[in-house]
Design a protein around this motif. Structure first.
Motif, short mmCIF file in Angstrom:
data_model
loop_
_atom_site.label_atom_id
_atom_site.label_comp_id
_atom_site.label_asym_id
_atom_site.label_seq_id
_atom_site.Cartn_x
_atom_site.Cartn_y
_atom_site.Cartn_z
N GLY A 96 -10.16 -107.29 85.64
CA GLY A 96 -10.06 -105.95 86.21
C GLY A 96 -9.27 -106.03 87.50
O GLY A 96 -8.73 -107.08 87.85
N ASN A 97 -9.22 -104.92 88.23
CA ASN A 97 -8.44 -104.92 89.47
C ASN A 97 -9.12 -105.74 90.57
O ASN A 97 -8.46 -106.19 91.50
N SER A 135 -5.14 -101.75 88.53
CA SER A 135 -5.40 -100.32 88.77
C SER A 135 -4.47 -99.83 89.87
O SER A 135 -3.83 -100.64 90.56
N THR A 138 -7.09 -98.55 95.36
CA THR A 138 -8.46 -98.05 95.54
C THR A 138 -8.85 -98.15 97.02
O THR A 138 -8.21 -98.90 97.77
N ASP A 145 -5.08 -104.29 92.86
CA ASP A 145 -4.65 -102.90 93.05
C ASP A 145 -3.12 -102.94 93.16
O ASP A 145 -2.58 -103.77 93.91
N HIS A 173 -6.85 -101.03 82.00
CA HIS A 173 -8.10 -100.92 82.77
C HIS A 173 -8.31 -99.54 83.39
O HIS A 173 -9.40 -98.98 83.32
N VAL A 174 -7.29 -98.99 84.00
CA VAL A 174 -7.47 -97.74 84.75
C VAL A 174 -7.24 -96.53 83.82
O VAL A 174 -6.31 -96.52 83.02
N CYS A 227 -10.15 -97.91 78.26
CA CYS A 227 -10.11 -98.11 79.71
C CYS A 227 -11.51 -98.42 80.23
O CYS A 227 -12.48 -98.50 79.47
N HIS A 229 -12.98 -99.35 84.56
CA HIS A 229 -12.67 -99.12 85.96
C HIS A 229 -13.61 -98.12 86.63
O HIS A 229 -14.25 -98.45 87.63
#
Ligand SMILES: [Fe+2]
Length: 276
Positions: A96-97, A135, A138, A145, A173-174, A227, A229
């Motif tokens: 993930g991010n 992503s 954030t 990110d 993911h996002v 997705c 996130h």
């Protein structure tokens, strides 16, 4: 987060996890280690001398954290390979991010676990999958990110090699912005940790998804986007012909949320969110 469990040398251990705790004996240590692990954190046993050394050096803590994360992920991949090998099922893995790229780079493919991040994978004779664990920016400023421009460019690069978009899965993911699966409380990131923004006593809610991923979905119309996130925005929706699925996440409570999406040639046969 790395949580030290310090051996005090007198049969007791100390840990600072949801308050300072004194543990008596290996059974209490194992119970706390399991609780920490299930919350997505990393327990680390050490003695007082090592704890003092770690407290004095941020670099040593950073290096140790990377080692513990990499070893944990490697252990999970080995475990998945043993289990999935017996079933003949393949697992496609992306970070993930908030995962570090150097940790993900250390994960090597096994027969049944594939490090799919930033690649297009052929998952059967008909379907291809575009995989991206990044992503948009954030409030937490996570290691993966990326700017909207970078997200668009990475997706476009992969899309260029997709041969049949109507049979393509976007494992990105996002979620797309303002799709109903990206709703979060607005945070003020001028302070750390970021704080929720209130208006007349009510938390202000916003769509935290990606503008460029929405653009990519509208433009290419893949069969489905898987997705994640936004943990609190579980659900399914459609953008044009594309089904969007966000299973949400509740791992700190020991629950695994998922989704089963049954796909045919150019169509979704069925889909269901799961919880267990
Ligand atoms: Fe995320």
């Amino acid at each position: 987060m790395l949580v030290p469990i310090v051996d005090m040398g007198d049969g007791t251990y100390k840990a600072d996890y949801i308050g300072l705790k004194t543990l008596r004996g290996p059974d209490e240590v194992k119970t706390l280690e399991l609780e920490i692990t299930n919350s997505g954190y990393y327990p680390y046993r050490c003695d007082k001398a090592e704890m003092d050394e770690l407290s004095a050096s941020k670099d040593r803590v950073d290096n140790l954290f990377m080692t513990v994360m990499r070893d944990t992920l490697t252990k999970w991949v080995d475990r998945a390979e043993t289990f999935l090998g017996q079933l003949g099922v393949t697992c496609y893995l992306t970070g993930g991010n908030d995962d570090y790229q150097q940790i993900l780079d250390a994960i090597h493919d096994t027969s049944h676990v594939k490090n799919a991040d930033n690649k297009v994978m052929k998952i059967d004779g008909t379907h291809e999958m575009v995989n991206l664990g990044w992503s948009n920016p954030t409030p937490w400023k996570c290691p993966r990110d990326h700017s909207e421009e970078e997200l668009e460019s990475a997706t476009e690069k992969m899309v260029a090699s997709v041969t049949d978009m109507q049979n393509c899965i976007f494992n990105i993911h996002v979620p797309p912005i303002e799709c109903g699966l990206d709703t979060v409380a607005k945070l003020d990131d001028s302070v750390y940790p970021p704080k929720p923004v209130f208006d007349k006593g009510q938390a202000v809610m916003i769509g935290a998804g990606s503008t460029s991923i929405r653009k990519e979905i509208e433009k290419h119309q893949p069969l489905v986007q898987l997705c994640g996130h936004v943990h609190e925005s579980r659900g399914t929706t459609r953008i044009g012909k594309t089904l969007i699925v966000n299973p949400g996440s509740d791992y700190p409570d020991g629950m695994l949320r998922g989704a089963i999406v049954n796909i045919g040639d150019k169509k979704i046969l069925s889909f269901q969110l799961t919880l267990g």
